[in-house]
Every structure is written in structure tokens, then in C-alpha cells.
Write an enzyme that holds these catalytic residues in place. Structure first.
Site, PDB file in Angstrom:
ATOM      1  N   TRP A 110      -4.835  -0.013   5.393  1.00 15.27           N
ATOM      2  CA  TRP A 110      -3.942   1.110   5.705  1.00 15.27           C
ATOM      3  C   TRP A 110      -2.518   0.861   5.268  1.00 15.27           C
ATOM      4  CZ3 TRP A 110      -5.860   5.558   5.714  1.00 15.27           C
ATOM      5  CH2 TRP A 110      -7.081   5.851   6.311  1.00 15.27           C
ATOM      6  N   ASP A 154       3.323   1.987  11.391  1.00 15.74           N
ATOM      7  CA  ASP A 154       2.157   2.869  11.516  1.00 15.74           C
ATOM      8  C   ASP A 154       1.319   2.338  12.680  1.00 15.74           C
ATOM      9  OD1 ASP A 154      -0.231   4.179  11.440  1.00 15.74           O
ATOM     10  OD2 ASP A 154      -0.743   3.646   9.370  1.00 15.74           O
ATOM     11  N   LYS A 201      -7.213   8.063  17.489  1.00 14.61           N
ATOM     12  CA  LYS A 201      -7.657   6.738  17.898  1.00 14.61           C
ATOM     13  C   LYS A 201      -7.434   6.553  19.402  1.00 14.61           C
ATOM     14  CE  LYS A 201      -8.006   6.269  13.445  1.00 14.61           C
ATOM     15  NZ  LYS A 201      -7.137   5.854  12.362  1.00 14.61           N
TER      16      LYS A 201
HETATM   17  C1  LIG Z   1      -6.764   6.155  10.960  1.00 19.94           C
HETATM   18  C2  LIG Z   1      -5.578   5.553  10.396  1.00 19.94           C
HETATM   19  C3  LIG Z   1      -4.817   6.197   9.403  1.00 19.94           C
HETATM   20  C4  LIG Z   1      -5.215   7.523   8.807  1.00 19.94           C
HETATM   21  O1  LIG Z   1      -5.026   8.560   9.707  1.00 19.94           O
HETATM   22  P1  LIG Z   1      -5.216  10.079   9.279  1.00 19.94           P
HETATM   23  O2  LIG Z   1      -4.734  10.826  10.479  1.00 19.94           O
HETATM   24  O3  LIG Z   1      -6.680  10.277   9.007  1.00 19.94           O
HETATM   25  O4  LIG Z   1      -4.377  10.326   8.073  1.00 19.94           O
HETATM   26  C5  LIG Z   1      -3.682   5.553   8.944  1.00 19.94           C
HETATM   27  N1  LIG Z   1      -3.297   4.375   9.426  1.00 19.94           N
HETATM   28  C6  LIG Z   1      -4.004   3.728  10.372  1.00 19.94           C
HETATM   29  C7  LIG Z   1      -3.527   2.414  10.888  1.00 19.94           C
HETATM   30  C8  LIG Z   1      -5.161   4.302  10.894  1.00 19.94           C
HETATM   31  O5  LIG Z   1      -5.866   3.659  11.836  1.00 19.94           O
END
Ligand SMILES: *Cc1c(COP(=O)(O)O)cnc(C)c1O
Length: 362
Positions: free
Chosen positions: A102, A174, A198
């Protein structure tokens, strides 16, 4: 069949009590005679609801007054674009830490708008265990820019518990798969963002927590829907928000608050992860390739010593009531996502199954 547990990485498990509350109030939200999914986002009732939701989030994460909270569209990937687009006038060569899938994806997206300096912080021990170099040794290129990193790599199951600290650098995180799982010191960050699916609520909303002083002199020749200043001015209602995701996220914040806040949540999460990793340590039938200091508390990845049994493991675990254990295709194997809403019984049930499977096939 025994109780069913949902180990999916996202969209993921939500607290049972929240689901029941949604069900109970679904046809008549807040005595409005309408369902929450029929309510106008501009109605006084919903605006009051969003204010209460923001207040609860501010309380549980202890977000200081000089930070704005946005509820955006576009998921975490939307922020991969929004961050460089908003800041490109001021920061042309930001630092991007690469700790896995990611964080690298965020850097790749930034390349469209600026010249990210990508810093690989993944290391291997002699016996091939993955760990993340201490933040003290991160070779950041320059000061007076921003540094983007991802404290929990959802796919690999790598978590960075240390909070990076660099003078004159804006830290952007993030937090998609670790937000609300433990206490964090918001003051150390310029921006924290997280998609909902999540640990927050249903997909469709993204939380961005941003320090006020970063909002000056931003690039405004960008899509309005990604423009931080426009979003703040419109109180996250520049266009129609995902009312339902916003509402359910609010129920989850309330659930956390009622449980006693992040202190309790963190304690529970530590306990849950501990018993699972402890079991993984006692067997060579299963393997986890991450050094304990970076083992994720939210996403526990493991492989079978006998790789050809992976399919059988996944098939039989589902029959046992354990869903969503398939690892991401780029790492293979298994992944148990054990977010806040996963009860400790779910972990115990997983371990019980793993022991049973080991006995059967070793
Ligand atoms: C799931 C996830 C993403 C992507 O999220 P979206 O909402 O599908 O764009 C980005 N970074 C991390 C750390 C994630 O777990």
C-alpha cells in the site's frame, strides 16, 4: 455448524451490536419516519448527527482543536491522489516510505503529480524474517517537505508501531487498517487518513484528519472533490456524501466510546494478536515471516510449511465457520484480519481449527 467468524480484510467484520442497531432502526431512523438511506444529507437532523459523530471521533482519538476532520469520497486511493495534488505547489519532492504494497501504491500514484523520493525501509534478517528499519534510520531526503508512510501494511501483515519524528517535516499516515486499533499521538502528524471498510464502517467514506496550518497556499486547480479547502468549507458536503456509511461509522465510534475508548480496545487487540502469534511460534507446521516487532496486530499472515495444502486449509476452515482467511494473491498463504470487532472467541476458534488441521496433516 459452530459460530461463524469473518476474517475478511475489508470490507470487514462490524460489531454485532452495531449491526443489530442498524437493523432495528433501518425503517425509521431517529423518529424521522424515513430510513437512514432516504434522509437528505442537508436535513437539520442529519447535520446534527454528523456533528455528534465528529465529536465522538474527536473524543476517542483525542484530536486537538487545530485539526479538521473530513468525511470524504474516494477511499484511501482517493487520498493517494488528493495529497500530492493539494500540496504540489509547495512540495515537489516529497518523501515516500516503502514498507509494502500500500505504501508503494501511494508513491506510484504520487509520481503522476510530483517527484516522490521513494525510501525502502524493509529489511531481512539472516533467517529471512522481514522487519522495518527503525524510523531513526530512515534516510529522508530533505526537510521542509512531507513524508508519507503506512503504519500497517494490510496485505503483508507488517505494522510499524514506532511513530516517526522528524523536525520540519510533515508526517502523513495512511492509517486505513490500523486506525482506532490503538492510541496514537495525533499531534505528531500533519495528516492522518483512513478508508472506512477496515476498522470504521462500511466502504464509501474516508476520514481525513488534517492540521489547520497546512491549508494555506494549496493548489486549487484540482478536482473540487479532492480539494481540502473546499471540503472543509462545505463541511464534507460539497456533493452528496455516503449518508449510510457516515451514520454506521458513527455507531462504531459510539460502540468504542461505550466500551471505554481506545485504551480498552488496544488492550483487547494486543491480547488477541498475542495468543495467535504465540501459537504460530510453537509450531513449524505454519510459518509467519515477520519479525515480532513488526507483526501486525490487525492482519496476521501465515503460510503452511506444506504449501500444497493451502487450498485444503481454506476449504476446510470455511466448513468450520472461519471465513475470509485467504491471503492476498501477491503474498499467498493465509491472512487472518482481526480488527476491533473480532471477538477473542474468533481467535480461539481459529487456533482450535489450526491445531486440528495440523494434527490431521502433519
Ligand atoms: C485497504 C487499504 C487501502 C485501499 O483502500 P480503498 O478505500 O479501497 O482505496 C489503502 N491503504 C491501506 C493501508 C489499506 O489497508
Amino acid at each position: 455448524m459452530s459460530q461463524i467468524y469473518n476474517f475478511n480484510p475489508g470490507p470487514a467484520i462490524l460489531p454485532q451490536s452495531v449491526l443489530l442497531k442498524i437493523k432495528k432502526n433501518f425503517l425509521n431512523w431517529n423518529n424521522s419516519n424515513f430510513s437512514i438511506i432516504e434522509i437528505s444529507h442537508r436535513s437539520q437532523q442529519f447535520i446534527e448527527e454528523t456533528m455528534q459523530i465528529e465529536k465522538n471521533l474527536r473524543d476517542i482519538l483525542d484530536i486537538p482543536e487545530n485539526y479538521n476532520i473530513l468525511f470524504c469520497h474516494g477511499g484511501a486511493r482517493g487520498q493517494f491522489s488528493a495529497i500530492p495534488l493539494n500540496f504540489v505547489k509547495n512540495f515537489i519532492q516529497p518523501d515516500y516510505i516503502n514498507s509494502g504494497y500500500w505504501s508503494l501504491s501511494a508513491a506510484e500514484e504520487a509520481k503522476k503529480y510530483c517527484k516522490p523520493n521513494i525510501i525502502d525501509v524493509r529489511r531481512l534478517t539472516k533467517d529471512k524474517k522481514i522487519y522495518i528499519e527503525s524510523t531513526k534510520f530512515w534516510k529522508i531526503s530533505s526537510k521542509n517537505t512531507y513524508l508519507h508512510y503506512c503504519p500497517n501494511e494490510t496485505i503483508e501483515g507488517i505494522e510499524i508501531f514506532e511513530e516517526p519524528e522528524f523536525h520540519n517535516t510533515i508526517i502523513i499516515g495512511d492509517f486505513s487498517s490500523t486506525i482506532l486499533s490503538r492510541q496514537i499521538n495525533i499531534k505528531k502528524y500533519g495528516i492522518i487518513y483512513a478508508c472506512a471498510q477496515k476498522n470504521i464502517g462500511p466502504a464509501g467514506i474516508t476520514i481525513v484528519i488534517i492540521r489547520n496550518d497546512l491549508l494555506f497556499n494549496l493548489n486549487n486547480k484540482i478536482p473540487s472533490i479532492l480539494d481540502y479547502n473546499l471540503l472543509i468549507k462545505s463541511k464534507s458536503m460539497l456533493n452528496t456524501p455516503s449518508v449510510f456509511s457516515w451514520y454506521v461509522s458513527g455507531l462504531v465510534f459510539k460502540w468504542i466510546k461505550d466500551l471505554g475508548g481506545l485504551k480498552i480496545i488496544e488492550k483487547n487487540n494486543k491480547q488477541k494478536a498475542k495468543i495467535l502469534y504465540k501459537y504460530l511460534n510453537t509450531t513449524s507446521f505454519y510459518k509467519n515471516y515477520i519479525l515480532p516487532s513488526n507483526q501486525s496486530r490487525m492482519n496476521v499472515t501465515f503460510h503452511l510449511q506444506q504449501k500444497n495444502l493451502t487450498h485444503t486449509f481454506l476449504e476446510q476452515s470455511e466448513k468450520y465457520g472461519l471465513y475470509g482467511l485467504k491471503g492476498h494473491s501477491i503474498v499467498g498463504g493465509m491472512r487472518a484480519s482481526i480488527y476491533n470487532a473480532m471477538p477473542i472467541q474468533g481467535i480461539k476458534s481459529l487456533i482450535k481449527f489450526m491445531k486440528f488441521f495440523e494434527k490431521k496433516f502433519s
